[in-house]
Structures are given as structure tokens and as C-alpha cells.
Design an enzyme around this catalytic site. Sequence first.
Site, PDB file in Angstrom:
ATOM      1  N   LYS A   1       0.856  -1.198   0.000  1.00 29.00           N
ATOM      2  CA  LYS A   1       0.000   0.000   0.000  1.00 29.00           C
ATOM      3  C   LYS A   1       0.891   1.248   0.000  1.00 29.00           C
ATOM      4  CE  LYS A   1      -2.426   3.389   2.323  1.00 29.00           C
ATOM      5  NZ  LYS A   1      -1.981   4.459   1.433  1.00 29.00           N
TER       6      LYS A   1
ATOM      7  N   GLY B   1       6.848   6.341   7.456  1.00 29.06           N
ATOM      8  CA  GLY B   1       5.968   7.509   7.359  1.00 29.06           C
ATOM      9  C   GLY B   1       6.112   8.384   8.584  1.00 29.06           C
TER      10      GLY B   1
ATOM     11  N   GLY C   1       2.478   6.233  12.311  1.00 30.68           N
ATOM     12  CA  GLY C   1       3.265   5.074  12.752  1.00 30.68           C
ATOM     13  C   GLY C   1       2.792   4.542  14.092  1.00 30.68           C
TER      14      GLY C   1
ATOM     15  N   CYS D   1      13.614  11.949   5.444  1.00 32.58           N
ATOM     16  CA  CYS D   1      13.655  11.680   6.893  1.00 32.58           C
ATOM     17  C   CYS D   1      15.025  12.037   7.424  1.00 32.58           C
ATOM     18  CB  CYS D   1      13.429  10.209   7.197  1.00 32.58           C
ATOM     19  SG  CYS D   1      12.002   9.570   6.399  1.00 32.58           S
TER      20      CYS D   1
ATOM     21  N   GLN E   1       1.611  19.538   2.057  1.00 36.47           N
ATOM     22  CA  GLN E   1       2.988  19.800   2.471  1.00 36.47           C
ATOM     23  C   GLN E   1       3.236  21.300   2.525  1.00 36.47           C
ATOM     24  OE1 GLN E   1       4.669  17.397   4.056  1.00 36.47           O
ATOM     25  NE2 GLN E   1       6.448  18.183   2.945  1.00 36.47           N
TER      26      GLN E   1
ATOM     27  N   GLU F   1       9.641  18.097  13.569  1.00 36.69           N
ATOM     28  CA  GLU F   1       9.969  17.778  12.181  1.00 36.69           C
ATOM     29  C   GLU F   1       9.108  18.625  11.244  1.00 36.69           C
ATOM     30  OE1 GLU F   1       8.925  13.918  10.431  1.00 36.69           O
ATOM     31  OE2 GLU F   1      10.962  13.842   9.646  1.00 36.69           O
TER      32      GLU F   1
END
Length: 495
Positions: A174, A227, A232, A283, A330, A382
Amino acid sequence: METEYGLFVGGKWTTPAHAGRFQTTNPATRETVASFVSATADEVARATSEAAKAFSAWRDTPAPKRGEILLNAASIMKRRKAELGRIVTREMGKVIAEGLGDVQESIDFIEYMAGEGRRLFGETVPSELRSKFCLTVRQPKGVVACITPWNFPTAIPNWKIAAALITGNTIVFKPASNTAQCAAEVVKVYEEAGVPPGVLNLVTGSGAVVGHALVSDPRVRTVSFTGGVEAGRDVYVRGAAGLKMVHLELGGKNPVILMEDADLKLALDGVLFGAFGTAGQRCTATSRLIVHEKVYDAFLGMLTERLGSFTVGDPLDPATGMGPVASADQERKILDYIALGRKEAKLRLGGEKLTGGAYDRGYFLAPTIFETPHGTRISKEEIFGPVLSVLKVRDYDEAVRVANDIDYGLSSSIYTRDVNRAFRAIHDLEAGITYVNAPTIGAEVQLPFGGVKNTGNGGREAGSAAIEEFSEIKTVFVDFSSRLQKAQIDAESVA
Ligand code: UN1
């Protein structure tokens, strides 16, 4: 006419009757790229059934044979590299050199895993008894779910798929919805390479429907997820209810420490690439620059001057330094952080959406630098965009304290010419990866990848760690003494 993709289930591309659809968008132009099925929970269950049916034959296929299929996939990907690189750039927005790099990272990892088909090492260990042989062998887990992000839309799927295939698992894949074409093309590569029907299945759609259905299905024994932290955590909790192995690769807030003895020119290239490569959407991106006070002004001057001639624009143009960010979501999230940064820190450069001409069609942001004390939200959370926080420190100890005072621990870096200090940093930095005199991005696939704290839950991907992620260890005792020997009880004393 836009390209339409179906689901790939049991070796066939299928579009269910009355299927809802969604589109992906080129973030540089907002043009539609392609259209995909929003799978329902029933369709996810069907894909899982096909994966379960295909398992026994795939598990019994010798691993070197599985490796041959992977080598086919790598050579198909080499043949299609230019085309796939453009697909990555069109759908995700990273500049074309990085689009091609994404595909190259896929090829590298598939080839590495193909070789594993002739290794998949176990151990042999001495027995405490005579005429007894002890060893371990690796076995597949069964049906695994691979749930992947948009920022490395071919590489991260391949990190998971190639490792899961070589170890003999079957897969329900996925991908992130906004890079579904990259995912579908990856699946086509494996289809052409000869992966048997049902061994690799693709289901597209939302995390809330497709992701949840997959993670809750009792036939799925391992979930490999890359992700954001919140998603998560949700996957982990749902997987825990089914006692599944859940492998998580989550965020980062990666520091570069720049010491007073560093080669500043070298560091300048590294910081630019680490912070603004992939528009900061790795990341591993450099999101904090921790600078010794003695070189602070000089280095910041060099950085802002160089960014003056840095080009943001069409990611398909090889001369462009940075493309758009990947989506409207984003862009909104990053602009919110920039607004926050304007309140809590000093904006040194950028800090805006780029407008006018071709910029108006896409999600283009200026490379942004904030000077900030330690502890602000922009320097601790982040952002996943082209926003660099610069922090001034007095000495090495303060630099390490600042670097480590964070919820994440993926990548880290130190620029110094002092070998002792470099080794101290390797020891001191709380991160899964430490670079010396190199940026925080650019890990190579033959080494383990992952991090500490909220970056994950202890596992590693890539390198030999990928084999751990996707295989069970079976411990075997072979007693060839022809009598009952009792461990712990019959062992002879050497005295
Ligand atoms: C990621 O952003 O999740 O080390 C992966 C790097 C790349 C992989 C990044 N090879 O920057």
C-alpha cells in the site's frame, strides 16, 4: 487522457465495478498525472487472500531462484531508469538528478538482495551433548504488508519489497496516495521480471481504509511502515492487538554539528545538499545546523551568499537546484511552521511562497533559514521542508547536548578535522546514523538504516538488517546419538 491504473491482485490488474478513484498531481504544475482505484476493505481482503494462496509455492521456490527474479527486476529497472526517474520527478517534484537517484537506489538494493538469495545465513553452534548438531535456518513470515511514503516513491518500496521477496514472503503493498504511479510502475517491473501471481499485490487508497484493513487482517504477520510519527504510532497500536511484528521508520530532526576547525567550504556543500536536497523532504534531511560561535558569522555569511544564486524551479530542468514541495498539504504545513518561526526566531533568509510566472502553478517555497535559540518548536519538531534552523553553541559539549535534546534520532553529522572529536561524536550522538565530514543524507543501501527514540521502534531496514526484518529464525537440534540425551541434565562435567 490521463493514465488509469487498477489494483494489482493475484497477478492481474483489475478495476472493481463502481470503484471510486483518486488522482495524483504534478506538484510543479498542478496537472493531473494519473488516476487510481480507492480500494475498499473487501478488496484489501481479496489481495490478502491472494497473497496467502501464493505463499506456499513462493516459500518453496529456492532462494537463489527468487534471486534470479530480483536480478531480472534490477535489469528492467536499469533499462527503464530514465523513464522511471522522470515519473518520480513529475509525480513527487524532486529534481531530476534525485529522481534518477531514487531509481538507482532501488536498483542497488534489488541487486544486493538478489545476492542474499545465495546467503540467507543461519548459524551453526556447538551442542553441550555428544552426537548432536545445532543450527538455525531462516524462514519467511508469510504475508507481509508494506506501507510506504511519497518522499522516496520507488526506493523505499523496493527496500521493503526486494527484502520481503528474497526471504520468501508474499506481499500486499500500500503506497502513499500522492505517488501511486511510481508504486504502480514498480509493481509492473516485478510483474515483467516474473514474480508469480499473488506474490506481490498492490492496493491503492487511503490509510484510513486500506491501511487499517491491512494492519487489522490476522493473516498479515508483519507490517513494515515508513511515514510520520502519528500514523506510525497508530499502525503500531493496531498491529499490537494482533501481536504482529510492526517495523517502523519514522521522522527525524537531524543535526549537523559544525566545529571551529571544520573545512567550511566542504561543510557548505554538505549543508546545502542536506538541508535543501529533495526540498528538505527526506527523513534524513539536515534540519538543524549547530555551529561553534567562532565560525558562526563566517559560515552563515557563506551560506546565505551561496543561496543567493540557488535556483528553485522546474525539477525536470537539470540546472534547477530545488523543485517544488510535494503537495498542497505539504506546502500548507511548511508555511505554518514558517509563520511560527517568524514569531519565535529570527528569519535570516527566505520564509515565503514563491510567486509569479511558473511558480504560480506549483508548490514552490524559498529555501528558508532561521537563527534560533535551542528549544523553539521550529528547531525541535519535524517540518519536512526546506527550512533550516541554525543554532549557535560555545563548544563541543554544548553542541552534543543540543543535538541530543530532541525526540528523534535518525541521522546526525559532525564536521571537524580533529579525529578524536570525530570519534567522540560517533560515541556521543544519539542517532541511528552518524556521518563524519559528510551531510546527514545519502545513506548507502548495503548498510542498516534506522534510528533511535521516536524515529522507530528498534528495528533497522536495508543492509543485512533487512533480512532480519522479513524472516523468522528456526532453531534446529539434530540428535544423531540414537538415545535420549537430556540437555542441562546429561551434560558431562569437564572437571
Ligand atoms: C528517507 O528519507 O526516508 O539516506 C530515506 C538517504 C536516502 C534515504 C532516505 N538514501 O538520504
